[in-house]
Design a protein around this motif. Sequence first.
Motif, PDB file in Angstrom:
ATOM      1  N   LYS A   1       0.770  -1.241  -0.045  1.00 25.50           N
ATOM      2  CA  LYS A   1      -0.024   0.177   0.046  1.00 25.50           C
ATOM      3  C   LYS A   1       1.152   1.421   0.031  1.00 25.50           C
ATOM      4  O   LYS A   1       0.501   2.312  -0.630  1.00 25.50           O
ATOM      5  CB  LYS A   1      -0.913   0.045   1.091  1.00 25.50           C
ATOM      6  CG  LYS A   1      -2.020   0.771   1.099  1.00 25.50           C
ATOM      7  CD  LYS A   1      -3.051   0.607   2.463  1.00 25.50           C
ATOM      8  CE  LYS A   1      -4.243   1.747   2.202  1.00 25.50           C
ATOM      9  NZ  LYS A   1      -5.003   1.148   1.367  1.00 25.50           N
TER      10      LYS A   1
ATOM     11  N   ILE B   1      -7.203  -2.116   5.344  1.00 29.47           N
ATOM     12  CA  ILE B   1      -7.900  -2.621   4.421  1.00 29.47           C
ATOM     13  C   ILE B   1      -9.161  -1.831   4.071  1.00 29.47           C
ATOM     14  O   ILE B   1     -10.087  -2.280   3.390  1.00 29.47           O
ATOM     15  CB  ILE B   1      -8.373  -4.051   4.965  1.00 29.47           C
ATOM     16  CG1 ILE B   1      -9.249  -3.819   6.334  1.00 29.47           C
ATOM     17  CG2 ILE B   1      -7.466  -5.260   5.190  1.00 29.47           C
ATOM     18  CD1 ILE B   1      -9.956  -4.977   6.874  1.00 29.47           C
ATOM     19  N   ASP B   2      -8.948  -0.574   4.277  1.00 27.97           N
ATOM     20  CA  ASP B   2      -9.881   0.417   4.062  1.00 27.97           C
ATOM     21  C   ASP B   2     -11.142   0.289   4.586  1.00 27.97           C
ATOM     22  O   ASP B   2     -12.178   0.719   4.072  1.00 27.97           O
ATOM     23  CB  ASP B   2      -9.919   0.515   2.508  1.00 27.97           C
ATOM     24  CG  ASP B   2      -8.656   0.933   1.756  1.00 27.97           C
ATOM     25  OD1 ASP B   2      -7.865   1.797   2.522  1.00 27.97           O
ATOM     26  OD2 ASP B   2      -8.184   0.394   0.670  1.00 27.97           O
ATOM     27  N   GLN B   3     -11.093  -0.505   5.729  1.00 28.09           N
ATOM     28  CA  GLN B   3     -12.299  -0.539   6.446  1.00 28.09           C
ATOM     29  C   GLN B   3     -12.500   0.381   7.696  1.00 28.09           C
ATOM     30  O   GLN B   3     -12.063   0.181   8.789  1.00 28.09           O
ATOM     31  CB  GLN B   3     -12.669  -2.024   6.774  1.00 28.09           C
ATOM     32  CG  GLN B   3     -13.829  -2.285   7.424  1.00 28.09           C
ATOM     33  CD  GLN B   3     -14.854  -2.454   6.506  1.00 28.09           C
ATOM     34  OE1 GLN B   3     -14.841  -2.858   5.355  1.00 28.09           O
ATOM     35  NE2 GLN B   3     -16.158  -1.870   6.667  1.00 28.09           N
ATOM     36  N   LYS B   4     -12.445   1.682   7.254  1.00 32.05           N
ATOM     37  CA  LYS B   4     -12.037   2.626   8.440  1.00 32.05           C
ATOM     38  C   LYS B   4     -13.190   2.504   9.601  1.00 32.05           C
ATOM     39  O   LYS B   4     -12.731   2.822  10.729  1.00 32.05           O
ATOM     40  CB  LYS B   4     -12.414   4.180   7.671  1.00 32.05           C
ATOM     41  CG  LYS B   4     -11.435   4.428   6.524  1.00 32.05           C
ATOM     42  CD  LYS B   4     -10.196   4.557   7.127  1.00 32.05           C
ATOM     43  CE  LYS B   4      -9.082   4.689   6.153  1.00 32.05           C
ATOM     44  NZ  LYS B   4      -8.994   6.247   5.459  1.00 32.05           N
TER      45      LYS B   4
ATOM     46  N   ASN C   1      -7.527  -0.021   9.137  1.00 32.03           N
ATOM     47  CA  ASN C   1      -7.110   1.118   7.903  1.00 32.03           C
ATOM     48  C   ASN C   1      -6.405   0.532   6.751  1.00 32.03           C
ATOM     49  O   ASN C   1      -6.646   1.192   5.880  1.00 32.03           O
ATOM     50  CB  ASN C   1      -6.312   2.189   8.619  1.00 32.03           C
ATOM     51  CG  ASN C   1      -7.085   3.193   9.663  1.00 32.03           C
ATOM     52  OD1 ASN C   1      -7.442   4.411   9.188  1.00 32.03           O
ATOM     53  ND2 ASN C   1      -7.176   2.861  10.727  1.00 32.03           N
TER      54      ASN C   1
ATOM     55  N   PHE D   1      -2.026   6.747  10.358  1.00 33.34           N
ATOM     56  CA  PHE D   1      -3.414   6.877  10.372  1.00 33.34           C
ATOM     57  C   PHE D   1      -3.932   7.447  11.791  1.00 33.34           C
ATOM     58  O   PHE D   1      -4.969   7.334  12.151  1.00 33.34           O
ATOM     59  CB  PHE D   1      -3.748   5.191  10.498  1.00 33.34           C
ATOM     60  CG  PHE D   1      -3.329   4.532   9.266  1.00 33.34           C
ATOM     61  CD1 PHE D   1      -4.148   4.775   8.215  1.00 33.34           C
ATOM     62  CD2 PHE D   1      -2.730   3.093   9.458  1.00 33.34           C
ATOM     63  CE1 PHE D   1      -3.678   4.058   6.970  1.00 33.34           C
ATOM     64  CE2 PHE D   1      -2.613   2.584   8.298  1.00 33.34           C
ATOM     65  CZ  PHE D   1      -3.117   2.980   7.020  1.00 33.34           C
TER      66      PHE D   1
END
Length: 220
Positions: free
Chosen positions: A125, A167-170, A165, A140
Amino acid sequence: MKEVVLDTETTGLSVENGHRIVEIGCIELDNQIITDKRFHCYLNPQRKVSDEAKKVHGYSDEFLADKKKFSEIVENFLKFIEDKILIIHNAQFDLSHLNNELKILGKKPIDKKNVIDTLELAREKFPGSQISLDALCKRFRIDNSRRTYHTALIDCELLSKVYINLIDQKEPRLAFLENIGIDNLKKSNSDYCKRIIKPSNEELKNHEIYLKKSQKKHYF
């Protein structure tokens, strides 16, 4: 989906040099939400802690001397992680030590297929960036002020937030739909939209007075 965020502390870096585990920390996630299930223990490594390792986690030989051996906690540990995906930062390190302990006892090793390495996720990432746990916490904006030493449970708590964060699952997934049912949710929303609340006579009178005052202000 059940996952376990896992971290270990050891007497030193390499199992080839006879280093052993001194602490295991695990926190369960259910659909990326932290549950109240935890596994934590300090361990007697049956050898001395290296000076370098002591600087990292702060555990002395005296502190660990009366703790349980890995053989005494292994069954509970394996039961806790059974059929769950393991979330580990720099999994190669932790797995080498865990599988070494399991090998000593004649147990099956932990399969890498059941492990997500957040170090690898971060490397993909953010190529070329710092990807230590502290660096990711900073990126983050996760408060890691409690991390004066590398201790397993604190590191697990921080890693669980970093993982979400990465895995973009905020925000953790909402699982309440499974409990109340989508049809019931639609029905409740529909019923709510149909509700009409009429103003009282006093509210209508106050509103009329307000409009008259507003019109005077507008013209003058």
